[in-house]
Design a protein around this motif. Structure first.
Motif, PDB file in Angstrom:
ATOM      1  N   THR A  68      20.719  52.209  70.450  1.00 54.42           N
ATOM      2  CA  THR A  68      21.301  50.956  70.917  1.00 54.42           C
ATOM      3  C   THR A  68      21.299  50.856  72.435  1.00 54.42           C
ATOM      4  N   ASN A  69      21.298  51.973  73.147  1.00 56.29           N
ATOM      5  CA  ASN A  69      21.335  51.914  74.609  1.00 56.29           C
ATOM      6  C   ASN A  69      20.073  51.291  75.188  1.00 56.29           C
ATOM      7  N   SER A  70      18.909  51.567  74.589  1.00 52.85           N
ATOM      8  CA  SER A  70      17.659  51.003  75.110  1.00 52.85           C
ATOM      9  C   SER A  70      17.153  49.839  74.258  1.00 52.85           C
ATOM     10  N   GLY A  71      17.304  49.948  72.945  1.00 49.08           N
ATOM     11  CA  GLY A  71      16.773  48.916  72.064  1.00 49.08           C
ATOM     12  C   GLY A  71      15.274  48.744  72.223  1.00 49.08           C
ATOM     13  N   ASN A  72      14.610  49.792  72.712  1.00 48.96           N
ATOM     14  CA  ASN A  72      13.199  49.697  73.082  1.00 48.96           C
ATOM     15  C   ASN A  72      12.321  50.089  71.896  1.00 48.96           C
ATOM     16  N   VAL A  73      12.016  49.110  71.047  1.00 47.93           N
ATOM     17  CA  VAL A  73      11.221  49.364  69.845  1.00 47.93           C
ATOM     18  C   VAL A  73       9.813  49.821  70.216  1.00 47.93           C
ATOM     19  N   GLU A  74       9.241  49.218  71.266  1.00 44.57           N
ATOM     20  CA  GLU A  74       7.884  49.571  71.661  1.00 44.57           C
ATOM     21  C   GLU A  74       7.802  51.026  72.116  1.00 44.57           C
ATOM     22  N   ARG A  75       8.850  51.515  72.709  1.00 45.28           N
ATOM     23  CA  ARG A  75       8.842  52.893  73.203  1.00 45.28           C
ATOM     24  C   ARG A  75       9.026  53.889  72.060  1.00 45.28           C
TER      25      ARG A  75
END
Length: 402
Positions: free
Chosen positions: A290-297
């Protein structure tokens, strides 16, 4: 609580604390604009509202309506010394309230925090600092006396020195720790609430048989939560952090999502997979933090060392965030104290789970055993006198729970 004041136009002031803003002004006769109450007016109002609050709490606990209760607060000024004043609190009660509750309501007003602080007499410390933002003086009001130190068996350092060390570590991080409240409602039982003055949502609670032990507990838990990034574990930290070199720890590792959304190879080990994915339903997209929410990463994982063989196991930070404080957070004056606390937390939860799953009926701790610990007995009696019946059960399971 830290209150920061800003100067506005003319004599108007703005006080900011927590998520609130309060504006004060001065009357026109004092060259103000009369647009808001003066600082002393707020002080008088706080005394009246504090008294009214405790009346409300008393009545709410006894289903007594407050619709027809009226409260007034007056300050009577000595004509020869305006700083010498008498505060008179008057309360109008309807005839339907019994004599017993009338006495109880009046006694409840005596619990008013503003009243008690004024009667005790606060100490004012006025000082100049180079920068309010950089001042990290802890506001905990517990002195560390080198000649009178408290040692606990199994602990590496006395409580007083531990307090000094932890507050200094937090100050070095630029954090000003303040005590929001102390509680000592029964003998030999202390608790307190501490927080970062600049960020009140960063808080912990501590408890112990003395002020010092309770403060150690709260400071230790504060450092635990800092170490594990718990304070903001469910907050989105923004695009810059999401795309920074690392989001949680410099040694974190990212695993790209697969086309079929299965778990990428290298995440968890067989033992952990049996726990977190027993039916094969866990998907990679479930583990985006949840802190980044960076799906691509992809999936951010933290390396943990398996103590049985020293191998590294990559735990998704999403799982760690959702373990609800059960992820081995611990603190100590040395690594061994921290490990003992960590293992104790694990044993505690394992025993609790076994008791619940097997519906175990725990035996009472014999009174003869409790009698060996008079301070504990005094605390139990204090709770019972306030209407809290206490049952002391033996949850050791005979020392053979695992």
């Amino acid at each position: 609580m830290e209150i920061k004041v800003n100067y506005l136009d003319n004599l108007r002031l703005e006080a900011k604390f927590d998520d609130f803003t309060v504006i004060s002004d001065q009357p026109i006769r004092y060259k103000g604009d009369g647009s808001a109450p003066g600082p002393f007016d707020y002080f008088l109002a706080s005394s009246a509202m504090c008294a009214a609050y405790f009346v409300k709490v008393y009545c709410a606990a006894r289903d007594i309506p407050t619709d027809n209760i009226r409260l007034a607060h007056n300050n009577i000024v000595d004509p020869e010394n305006r700083y010498k004043q008498q505060f008179k609190i008057q309360i109008e009660l309807p005839e339907s309230i019994s004599e017993k509750d009338r006495i109880g309501i009046l006694r409840s007003i005596d619990r008013c925090t503003v009243k008690k602080v004024v009667q005790t007499g606060p100490e004012f410390v006025v000082e100049a600092v180079e920068s309010l933002a950089q001042d990290t003086s802890a506001m905990i009001m517990v002195e560390t006396d080198e000649n009178n130190q408290t040692y606990i068996v199994g602990k590496d350092l006395p409580l007083e020195l531990t307090i000094a060390n932890m507050t200094q570590q937090l100050a070095d991080l630029g954090m000003k720790i303040e005590v929001s409240s102390w509680r000592n409602i029964v003998p030999n039982v202390w608790s307190l609430h501490i927080r970062d003055a600049a960020s009140p949502m960063c808080f912990t609670n501590g408890k112990g048989s003395s002020k010092e032990s309770a403060l150690c507990s709260a400071l230790g838990e504060f450092i635990e939560r800092l170490n594990c990034n718990f304070f903001y574990n469910d907050q989105f930290l923004g695009e810059d952090i999401a795309n920074a070199e690392f989001v949680h720890y410099p040694n974190e590792k990212w695993f790209e999502l697969t086309e079929d959304d299965s778990l990428p190879a290298g995440i968890l080990d067989d033992y952990c997979l049996d726990i977190f994915n027993p039916d094969g339903e866990l998907q990679g997209s479930h583990l985006i933090d949840t802190n980044s929410g960076n799906v691509e990463r992809g999936i951010c994982c933290i390396p943990y060392t398996r103590h049985s063989d020293g191998e590294t196991v990559y735990m998704p930070s999403n799982i760690i965030e959702n373990l609800f404080l059960s992820n081995g957070m611990s603190a100590g004056n040395n690594i061994f104290e921290a490990q003992v606390q960590c293992l104790s937390e694990i044993f505690e939860r394992a025993v609790k789970r076994q008791i619940i799953e097997q519906e175990t009926v725990l035996p009472d701790v014999p009174q003869a055993v409790l009698a060996k610990y008079p301070s504990i007995v005094a605390g139990i009696e204090g709770l019972e006198q306030q209407g809290f019946p206490v049952l002391v059960k033996d949850a050791s399971l005979g020392g053979n729970s695992l």
